[in-house]
Design an enzyme around this catalytic site. Structure first.
Site, PDB file in Angstrom:
ATOM      1  N   CYS A  56     -10.748  -1.013  -9.859  1.00 54.64           N
ATOM      2  CA  CYS A  56      -9.986   0.000  -9.117  1.00 54.64           C
ATOM      3  C   CYS A  56      -8.593  -0.487  -8.749  1.00 54.64           C
ATOM      4  CB  CYS A  56     -10.749   0.451  -7.880  1.00 54.64           C
ATOM      5  SG  CYS A  56     -11.215  -0.901  -6.797  1.00 54.64           S
ATOM      6  N   GLU A  84     -12.077  -9.546  -5.366  1.00 51.58           N
ATOM      7  CA  GLU A  84     -10.625  -9.620  -5.242  1.00 51.58           C
ATOM      8  C   GLU A  84     -10.151 -10.972  -4.689  1.00 51.58           C
ATOM      9  OE1 GLU A  84      -9.331  -6.184  -2.998  1.00 51.58           O
ATOM     10  OE2 GLU A  84     -11.023  -6.280  -1.637  1.00 51.58           O
ATOM     11  N   ASN A 144      -5.484  -5.803  -7.597  1.00 55.33           N
ATOM     12  CA  ASN A 144      -4.209  -5.965  -6.869  1.00 55.33           C
ATOM     13  C   ASN A 144      -4.251  -7.239  -6.026  1.00 55.33           C
ATOM     14  OD1 ASN A 144      -3.790  -3.430  -7.869  1.00 55.33           O
ATOM     15  ND2 ASN A 144      -4.307  -2.400  -5.952  1.00 55.33           N
ATOM     16  N   ASP A 145      -5.319  -7.362  -5.269  1.00 58.50           N
ATOM     17  CA  ASP A 145      -5.436  -8.568  -4.456  1.00 58.50           C
ATOM     18  C   ASP A 145      -5.771  -9.777  -5.316  1.00 58.50           C
ATOM     19  OD1 ASP A 145      -4.822  -8.104  -1.725  1.00 58.50           O
ATOM     20  OD2 ASP A 145      -6.534  -6.747  -1.643  1.00 58.50           O
ATOM     21  N   HIS A 179       0.804  -1.226   0.000  1.00 60.79           N
ATOM     22  CA  HIS A 179       0.000   0.000   0.000  1.00 60.79           C
ATOM     23  C   HIS A 179       0.831   1.267   0.000  1.00 60.79           C
ATOM     24  CE1 HIS A 179      -3.284  -2.797   0.447  1.00 60.79           C
ATOM     25  NE2 HIS A 179      -4.012  -1.822  -0.068  1.00 60.79           N
ATOM     26  N   ARG A 183       1.742  -9.838  -2.504  1.00 63.83           N
ATOM     27  CA  ARG A 183       1.977  -8.536  -3.147  1.00 63.83           C
ATOM     28  C   ARG A 183       3.010  -7.695  -2.412  1.00 63.83           C
ATOM     29  NH1 ARG A 183      -3.874  -5.536  -2.244  1.00 63.83           N
ATOM     30  NH2 ARG A 183      -2.744  -3.600  -2.530  1.00 63.83           N
TER      31      ARG A 183
HETATM   32  C1  PEP Z   1      -7.173  -4.120  -4.883  1.00 66.41           C
HETATM   33  O1  PEP Z   1      -6.946  -5.073  -4.144  1.00 66.41           O
HETATM   34  O2  PEP Z   1      -7.023  -4.151  -6.115  1.00 66.41           O
HETATM   35  C2  PEP Z   1      -7.651  -2.848  -4.319  1.00 66.41           C
HETATM   36  C3  PEP Z   1      -8.041  -1.878  -5.104  1.00 66.41           C
HETATM   37  O3  PEP Z   1      -7.605  -2.711  -2.976  1.00 66.41           O
HETATM   38  P1  PEP Z   1      -6.272  -2.518  -2.137  1.00 66.41           P
HETATM   39  O4  PEP Z   1      -5.149  -2.266  -3.110  1.00 66.41           O
HETATM   40  O5  PEP Z   1      -6.467  -1.371  -1.222  1.00 66.41           O
HETATM   41  O6  PEP Z   1      -6.135  -3.801  -1.429  1.00 66.41           O
HETATM   42 MG    MG Z   2      -7.663  -5.104  -2.125  1.00 70.90          MG
END
Ligand code: PEP
Ligand code: MG
Length: 764
Positions: A680, A609, A632-633, A368, A643
């Site tokens: 997102c 996710e 991302n997840d 993050h 990650r």
């Molecule tokens: C994701 O997992 O893609 C996401 C947008 O949430 P975060 O990156 O905050 O886990």
């Molecule tokens: Mg996420």
């Protein structure tokens, strides 16, 4: 002692050694003793001469150290390195590859066992044991040496990297090595040139950097005060426990007090402060040395005392840190913030106008902290695992966020080369600025809304400046992280209202608290073996309805009169989680209405996710108003790649065909239920990725504010038809890297050269 114990002891001792020479000396002497061989030697690869140099030995002629060396095609040592596998010989001199090393005195030794020392797939050197008699080393000996070498490789690499950076004390004795390069993970693009500010974690002795003493008297005084405070603490604890402890146990406290005596530990720290390192750095050095000495002791009782020394060191450090400023106040302009573990909270503490670049020893491209750095547009390198960061405070460095590299002591030539890239970047930013008021519309008229991801306070202004049309993901946990307790309903309401007001009437998607994983709250610690698969996101908030309800109530109240709120649930895996969360949101609405608030029920959506959610996307789509993909997840879970882990960063492939297939599938499933589907995750912020997602039919892309203009530029540069063509081509491919390259080529073919990364100077 059991083999495992011997292994552990050697590794422990080596890992606290002062420098590379000390590391190697310990290795050869301990291995020689543990295996009862006549000889143990280490050869290390020298990048300049491209040869394996004898760097330490126990048993061969010590004069030969640093003098004799072998090329990769020379000798059995060279062969071990070349093959990257052990070689076990009864009589080395009769092997065809044998190369006699004059001056070492090795002629008397016949049997030979050499194992490669490999770190991150690179052969660093060879560890050798030799015996006089002709015999093959047995399997257990071979296994021991291989195991040890595998464990030592990382320590040797780290000591090697540390040794190339001069300390303040040896800066006068050695010429400054320029352009020292350290490799990490490219986490936020861009280039930064500036001076390092090392940020350490509170009360963590290991992360304390070296720093030059500015005011000697003040430094000595604060150390004296810290010492006295700890003495007092120890005395008090001893008094409190006096009636409950035996004589022996009480004596332990006397030992503590004696350690703190002016003549002992304290004297050494004071000497180091006089030599030029500040109190915290001097303390770290002295404690390290004592811990090392105690750990090496054979006597288990004494060896255990290392823990006491470390404990005392941490206590003194806490007092030193309490006395100093809570935050670093003397940030230079163009500061490069460097930390052992860069956290989102640290980003919140640094003055943004002074921050030029970020570097973290741990973490990876989708941690993050890296995501926030991208949204702030700050070039970042994460996972520079071998970086001797404690020595770097105040040094000039170049951060290459395109390639994940850090250069220490840059030469004029390197500075010029990177300076040119900085200028190109500025020109590009001006060019993109011109797109501000224009929509993201393809050349054949297809309009794709571009929203933003927010979290930091500055994100709202930044997003509006870049022309965002809504917020697709407000990471509500980020403001929670820079506090000392959970914010109240009223406090939350005020900060949510700001986001909603700034964007009204445009939609603002607020995600309910998504803590866990790499997002820790200092006041709500979660200690887990495997946090990514643990208590995260909705799993926590459903277990703590009081936290969830306060947050949802604050969101709903903040939206009164604006009605542009959307609520999004993170990390959902099962239908019942969505049902339960929706029930609570309904209840919050009802309660607030009863209390007289004019609350409108907001659209509620879920994030996809977790792989299980992919296969239930249609089912979820029926239950909610919208779907948003957290790629991302999803990427981390589909590929089973953490990650945050730099060791496997190379395997974290957003363009893996399996990931793209999942993204394609989700969009189709959501549309079968005529539900709005957005994304997102960070893949949407990459111009090439954005084109694929548009072609897949995603209704909205939510990207970080910094990349929004680039994504808009990509969309405006192609037709929907062309993007669909590109997707068809990519669907046929089976390799993530091939897909990545294809996207880059496509951008160039569309005349969007400027969106592919710049040419970076290549140097060793
Ligand atoms: C994701 O997992 O893609 C996401 C947008 O949430 P975060 O990156 O905050 O886990
Ligand atoms: Mg996420």
């Amino acid at each position: 002692m059991s083999i495992l114990k011997i292994l552990r002891k050697i590794v422990q001792e080596v890992s606290t050694a002062a420098d590379l020479d000390a590391v190697l000396t310990i290795i050869v002497s301990r291995v020689q003793r543990a295996m009862a061989t006549h000889v143990c030697s280490v050869f290390l690869f020298d990048a300049v001469t491209q040869r394996y140099v004898l760097r330490a030995t126990q048993g061969l002629n010590p004069q030969a150290v640093g003098q004799v060396s072998l090329a990769e095609n020379e000798g059995v040592v060279g062969l071990v390195a070349k093959r990257a596998e052990p070689i076990n010989l009864q009589d080395a001199s009769s092997h065809p590859a044998f190369y006699f090393l004059d001056t070492t005195g090795e002629e008397q030794f016949h049997s030979f066992l050499g194992v490669p020392i490999i770190h991150q797939r690179r052969v660093l050197g060879v560890l050798v044991v030799q015996q006089q008699e002709k015999r093959r080393f047995d399997e257990s000996e071979e296994a021991f040496l291989v195991t040890l070498s595998a464990q030592l490789a990382g320590i040797i690499a780290h000591a090697h990297a540390t040794g190339s950076v001069q300390t303040q004390l040896d800066a006068n004795q050695r010429p400054v090595q320029q352009d020292l390069r350290y490799e990490g993970v490219a986490a936020a693009p861009g280039v930064a040139i500036g001076r390092v500010v090392v940020m350490s974690l509170p009360a963590d002795l290991d992360t304390v950097p070296d720093k030059e003493v500015k005011d000697l008297a003040a430094e000595l005084e604060s150390f004296a005060k810290a010492l006295e405070a700890v003495r007092e603490e120890v005395r008090q604890v001893a008094d409190n426990l006096a009636s409950r402890l035996s004589k022996d146990e009480q004596a332990l406290f006397d030992v503590y007090l004696r350690m703190l005596d002016d003549q002992a530990l304290a004297q050494e720290v004071i000497a180091r402060i006089h030599a030029g390192n500040w109190a915290q750095g001097s303390l770290r050095e002295v404690i390290d040395e004592h811990v090392r000495a105690f750990t090496a002791m054979e006597d288990p009782y004494l060896s255990e005392r290392a823990t006491d020394i470390r404990d005392l060191g941490s206590r003194i450090l806490s007092h030193l840190q309490e006395a100093g400023p809570a935050q670093i106040t003397d940030f230079p302009d163009h500061a490069i913030l460097l930390a052992d573990e860069l956290t989102p909270a640290m980003l919140g503490l640094a003055p943004e106008n002074k921050l030029a670049g970020l570097v973290s020893v741990s973490g990876s491209g989708n941690s993050h902290a890296a995501i926030l750095a991208r949204s702030m547009g700050i070039p970042t390198v994460m996972g520079v695992v071998d970086l001797p960061y404690r020595r770097l405070n105040g040094r000039e460095v170049v951060v290459d966020g395109y390639n994940g590299r850090l250069y220490v002591n840059p030469s004029d030539e390197l500075l010029q080369a990177y300076g040119r890239i900085l200028n190109d970047e500025k020109a590009m930013a001006t060019e993109l600025q011109a797109l501000h008021d224009l929509p993201a519309i393809t050349t054949d008229g297809y309009r794709l809304p571009l929203w933003v991801n927010t979290g930091l306070a500055a994100d709202v202004a930044r997003s509006l400046e870049r022309g965002a049309e809504g917020i697709g993901l407000y990471r509500t946990e980020i403001p929670f992280m820079i506090r000392e307790s959970f914010p109240s309903e009223q406090e939350q309401l005020e900060s949510y209202r700001k986001q909603l007001e700034a964007f009204a009437p445009l939609p603002v998607t607020m995600r309910t608290l998504d803590i866990g994983g790499d997002k820790a709250l200092p006041y709500f610690p979660i200690d887990e073996e495997n946090p990514s698969l643990g208590w995260r996101g909705i799993r926590i908030t459903l277990d703590h309805p009081e936290i969830f309800m306060v947050q949802v109530r604050a969101m709903l109240r903040a939206s009164v009169g604006l009605n542009n709120l959307r609520i999004m649930l993170p990390m959902v895996t099962s239908v019942h989680e969505v049902e339960e969360a929706k029930r609570q949101i309904d209840r919050a609405c009802a309660e607030l209405r009863e209390e007289g608030y004019d609350v409108h029920a907001p659209p509620v959506g879920v994030m996809i996710e977790v792989p299980a959610a992919v296969y239930q996307a249609r089912r979820f789509a029926r239950m909610v108003d919208f779907i948003s993909v957290g790629s991302n997840d999803l990427t981390q879970y589909l590929l089973a790649v953490d990650r945050n882990n730099p060791r496997v960063a190379g395997l974290y492939a957003p363009y893996h065909p399996a990931v793209l297939k999942a993204l394609d599938f989700i969009a189709h499933e959501a549309h079968k239920e005529r539900k709005h589907v957005s994304i997102c995750g960070e893949i949407a912020a990459d111009p090439g990725g954005a084109l694929l997602l548009m072609a897949m039919g995603y209704d909205v892309l939510s990207v970080n504010a910094n990349n929004l203009p680039r994504v808009k530029c990509a969309i405006r540069g192609v037709s929907l038809e062309e993007a669909r063509h590109l997707l068809l081509k990519v669907r046929m491919m089976h390799d993530a890297e091939e897909i990545h390259q294809t996207l880059r080529q496509a951008l160039r073919a569309f005349g969007l050269n400027q969106l592919t990364r710049p040419a970076i100077p290549e140097r060793e």
